[in-house]
Design a protein around this motif. Structure first.
Motif, mmCIF file in Angstrom:
data_model
loop_
_atom_site.group_PDB
_atom_site.id
_atom_site.type_symbol
_atom_site.label_atom_id
_atom_site.label_comp_id
_atom_site.label_asym_id
_atom_site.label_seq_id
_atom_site.Cartn_x
_atom_site.Cartn_y
_atom_site.Cartn_z
ATOM 1 N N ASP A 131 -76.389 -31.365 -53.132
ATOM 2 C CA ASP A 131 -77.747 -31.365 -53.661
ATOM 3 C C ASP A 131 -77.772 -30.443 -54.874
ATOM 4 N N VAL A 132 -78.926 -30.327 -55.517
ATOM 5 C CA VAL A 132 -79.006 -29.575 -56.765
ATOM 6 C C VAL A 132 -78.605 -28.119 -56.565
ATOM 7 N N GLN A 133 -79.119 -27.497 -55.505
ATOM 8 C CA GLN A 133 -78.810 -26.085 -55.284
ATOM 9 C C GLN A 133 -77.318 -25.875 -55.055
ATOM 10 N N GLN A 134 -76.675 -26.788 -54.322
ATOM 11 C CA GLN A 134 -75.241 -26.659 -54.065
ATOM 12 C C GLN A 134 -74.428 -26.808 -55.343
ATOM 13 N N VAL A 135 -74.842 -27.742 -56.183
ATOM 14 C CA VAL A 135 -74.147 -27.957 -57.452
ATOM 15 C C VAL A 135 -74.244 -26.710 -58.326
ATOM 16 N N GLN A 136 -75.442 -26.167 -58.453
ATOM 17 C CA GLN A 136 -75.633 -24.993 -59.296
ATOM 18 C C GLN A 136 -74.928 -23.774 -58.721
ATOM 19 N N ARG A 137 -74.965 -23.641 -57.396
ATOM 20 C CA ARG A 137 -74.305 -22.506 -56.754
ATOM 21 C C ARG A 137 -72.782 -22.595 -56.924
ATOM 22 N N MET A 139 -71.154 -24.065 -59.386
ATOM 23 C CA MET A 139 -70.796 -23.738 -60.762
ATOM 24 C C MET A 139 -70.869 -22.227 -61.004
ATOM 25 N N ASP A 140 -71.830 -21.552 -60.373
ATOM 26 C CA ASP A 140 -71.877 -20.085 -60.445
ATOM 27 C C ASP A 140 -70.589 -19.491 -59.872
ATOM 28 N N ASP A 141 -70.146 -20.030 -58.726
ATOM 29 C CA ASP A 141 -68.933 -19.527 -58.082
ATOM 30 C C ASP A 141 -67.703 -19.752 -58.963
ATOM 31 N N ILE A 142 -67.653 -20.909 -59.621
ATOM 32 C CA ILE A 142 -66.517 -21.206 -60.500
ATOM 33 C C ILE A 142 -66.493 -20.231 -61.667
ATOM 34 N N LEU A 143 -67.642 -20.020 -62.294
ATOM 35 C CA LEU A 143 -67.709 -19.100 -63.428
ATOM 36 C C LEU A 143 -67.398 -17.676 -62.983
ATOM 37 N N ARG A 144 -67.924 -17.287 -61.839
ATOM 38 C CA ARG A 144 -67.655 -15.943 -61.310
ATOM 39 C C ARG A 144 -66.157 -15.768 -61.043
ATOM 40 N N GLY A 145 -65.542 -16.824 -60.502
ATOM 41 C CA GLY A 145 -64.119 -16.765 -60.196
ATOM 42 C C GLY A 145 -63.245 -16.639 -61.425
#
Length: 208
Positions: A131-137, A139-145
């Motif tokens: 869902d939208v929240q999972q997608v955005q979360r 991408m945050d995790d990928i950028l943070r990583g």
């Protein structure tokens, strides 16, 4: 379309860039020195976050593009080749920002594309179906990583995301004969390939 209402991400304005980064950016960069400035600023930002013990520093960098924090770097990073650190980080930030802004559209395209290239779903890390929240979360995790863990893996995950969305965009373009979506699919596929290649360079210690 933009995602609004409860699903929209809530950003707060990031704090100023590191002094070590800001000092590498003159008021009017000399074109001849732009490549060096791009590399120096990207490396300073990456190293500064990686060696920081303050979790707030990481979150500021993740939210860097939400307001004006990335504006000073855009003129340098956006022109860098994808096979370089500033070029790879720029593409990662652009993909992250786009997903945050149009999460509902990304979900639609991701679901369509995941049926075409199912093997990439596991690398992307998205729930199925997301869902939208999972997608955005995610991408945050990928950028943070990219800044706190494995840069190569983060870039390859982002490449998988872009590739899946590219296939979904192409599929939807075929359904409605949308020329705009066809062009978007081509750009997304190119971005996915560039991020994946940059990830391999990073893992080989050749991304600089």
């Amino acid at each position: 379309m933009s995602s609004n209402g409860p699903s929209a991400p809530r950003f707060r304005r990031p704090a100023p860039l590191y002094t070590s980064v800001a000092e590498t950016i003159p008021g009017e960069p000399d074109p001849a020195a732009s490549a060096d400035l791009a590399h120096d600023s990207a490396r300073a930002l990456l190293d500064g976050v990686f060696h920081s013990s303050d979790p707030e520093v990481v979150e500021r960098v993740v939210a860097l593009a939400a307001q004006d924090g990335l504006t000073d770097l855009s003129a340098l990073w956006s022109g860098a080749p994808a096979s370089t650190l500033p070029g790879a980080l720029w593409r990662l930030y652009v993909l992250h920002t786009w997903v945050q802004q149009v999460g509902d559209e990304v979900v639609l395209r991701y679901r369509a594309g995941s049926r075409t290239v199912p093997g990439l779903r596991y690398l992307s890390g998205f729930a199925e179906p997301p869902d939208v929240q999972q997608v955005q979360r995610t991408m945050d995790d990928i950028l943070r990583g990219a800044f706190t863990g494995d840069l190569g893996l983060a870039l390859r995950r982002a490449g998988a995301v872009a590739t899946i969305i590219a296939h979904g965009t192409a599929h939807l373009a075929d359904e409605d004969r949308g020329d705009a979506r066809t062009r978007q699919a081509e750009r997304l596929l190119r971005t996915g390939e560039e991020l994946s290649a940059a990830g391999r360079y990073a893992e080989a210690g050749q991304l600089d």
